[in-house]
Design a protein around this motif. Structure first.
Motif, PDB file in Angstrom:
ATOM      1  N   UNK A   1       0.849  -1.190   0.000  1.00 41.66           N
ATOM      2  CA  UNK A   1       0.000   0.000   0.000  1.00 41.66           C
ATOM      3  C   UNK A   1       0.885   1.240   0.000  1.00 41.66           C
ATOM      4  N   UNK A   2       0.377   2.311  -0.557  1.00 46.51           N
ATOM      5  CA  UNK A   2       1.099   3.573  -0.510  1.00 46.51           C
ATOM      6  C   UNK A   2       0.720   4.275   0.784  1.00 46.51           C
ATOM      7  N   UNK A   3       1.715   4.682   1.578  1.00 44.36           N
ATOM      8  CA  UNK A   3       1.386   5.289   2.864  1.00 44.36           C
ATOM      9  C   UNK A   3       0.789   6.690   2.750  1.00 44.36           C
ATOM     10  N   UNK A   4       0.961   7.366   1.609  1.00 44.24           N
ATOM     11  CA  UNK A   4       0.476   8.729   1.469  1.00 44.24           C
ATOM     12  C   UNK A   4      -0.273   8.903   0.161  1.00 44.24           C
ATOM     13  N   UNK A   5      -1.330   9.687   0.209  1.00 40.59           N
ATOM     14  CA  UNK A   5      -2.047  10.052  -1.013  1.00 40.59           C
ATOM     15  C   UNK A   5      -1.321  11.237  -1.656  1.00 40.59           C
TER      16      UNK A   5
ATOM     17  N   UNK B   1       0.911  14.250   0.207  1.00 38.03           N
ATOM     18  CA  UNK B   1       2.271  14.598  -0.223  1.00 38.03           C
ATOM     19  C   UNK B   1       2.373  16.080  -0.585  1.00 38.03           C
ATOM     20  N   UNK B   2       1.346  16.619  -1.226  1.00 32.00           N
ATOM     21  CA  UNK B   2       1.343  18.047  -1.572  1.00 32.00           C
ATOM     22  C   UNK B   2       1.365  18.906  -0.312  1.00 32.00           C
ATOM     23  N   UNK B   3       0.571  18.532   0.696  1.00 31.05           N
ATOM     24  CA  UNK B   3       0.562  19.285   1.961  1.00 31.05           C
ATOM     25  C   UNK B   3       1.920  19.193   2.659  1.00 31.05           C
ATOM     26  N   UNK B   4       2.535  18.018   2.662  1.00 30.69           N
ATOM     27  CA  UNK B   4       3.863  17.859   3.275  1.00 30.69           C
ATOM     28  C   UNK B   4       4.915  18.683   2.530  1.00 30.69           C
ATOM     29  N   UNK B   5       4.836  18.706   1.211  1.00 30.43           N
ATOM     30  CA  UNK B   5       5.782  19.484   0.395  1.00 30.43           C
ATOM     31  C   UNK B   5       5.615  20.983   0.703  1.00 30.43           C
TER      32      UNK B   5
ATOM     33  N   UNK C   1      13.023  14.299   5.012  1.00 27.49           N
ATOM     34  CA  UNK C   1      11.978  13.442   5.580  1.00 27.49           C
ATOM     35  C   UNK C   1      10.891  13.138   4.549  1.00 27.49           C
ATOM     36  N   UNK C   2      10.556  14.131   3.739  1.00 24.57           N
ATOM     37  CA  UNK C   2       9.571  13.926   2.682  1.00 24.57           C
ATOM     38  C   UNK C   2      10.091  12.903   1.676  1.00 24.57           C
ATOM     39  N   UNK C   3      11.371  12.984   1.364  1.00 23.72           N
ATOM     40  CA  UNK C   3      11.982  11.997   0.465  1.00 23.72           C
ATOM     41  C   UNK C   3      11.904  10.595   1.048  1.00 23.72           C
TER      42      UNK C   3
END
Length: 192
Positions: free
Chosen positions: A145-149, A153-157, A174-176
């Protein structure tokens, strides 16, 4: 490595030990030919038969499947210019290169299956006397499963881009880890 045809129709394989096979298994090994065999098959066939005869009783796989995948490996190794020797074909790095060469044409689960079969054959031949480590037993979920939608990811970026200097670099790292390596939020929180 030698394979002898005994008077009763059974094969006897001597690698580091002797194995006498039943007549049915012996006949399958003796008569095996791939569909549309290339010219190199005649050169590698005796070695393929020897490897399968020596390992068929030590691994939990069907003799025809072992012949198929061991034959494909031998033909691939021959085309790649490797030494005509099972010891050379059944090295970890050669097996990995072989299965990766198949990855474009077959499903990932089949690639993993072929790798597992060849590593088991390798283990059964006991090449460990050379000091080569046994291959790592790898297992991965077939459908991770992908842990992030994409929205997360956009919000984290956005969050990382608006941090001060060093913190921005750390946040992007950390995002990487989160996106690139698939770390879950708990794993990211524990990262330093």
């Amino acid at each position: 490595m030698e394979v002898d045809q005994l008077w009763n129709g059974c094969l006897s394989s001597r690698y580091a030990w002797t194995v006498v096979l039943d007549p049915e298994t012996s006949a399958k090994i003796t008569h095996y030919r791939p569909r549309n065999p290339p010219a190199a098959w005649g050169e590698v066939a005796p070695l393929v038969r020897s490897v399968v005869a020596a390992t068929v009783t030590a691994v939990p796989y069907d003799v025809e499947r072992l012949l198929h995948i061991t034959g494909r490996l031998a033909l691939w190794a021959e085309a790649a210019g490797l030494e005509r020797d099972p010891d050379a074909w059944l090295r970890n790095e050669v097996i990995d290169a072989f299965v990766l060469s198949l990855a474009a044409g077959i499903e990932a689960s089949t690639v993993r299956t072929y790798r597992t079969w060849l590593l088991r054959v390798r283990d059964a031949l006991a090449f460990s006397k050379r000091g080569e480590a046994a291959p790592a037993r790898l297992h991965a979920n077939a459908n991770p499963h992908q842990p992030y939608t994409q929205a997360e990811l956009a919000r984290l970026r956005h969050w990382a881009a608006h941090l001060p200097r060093q913190q921005r670099t750390d946040g992007l790292a950390l995002l990487g880890l989160a996106a690139g390596c698939g770390l879950t939020p708990r794993e990211v929180a524990g990262s330093r």
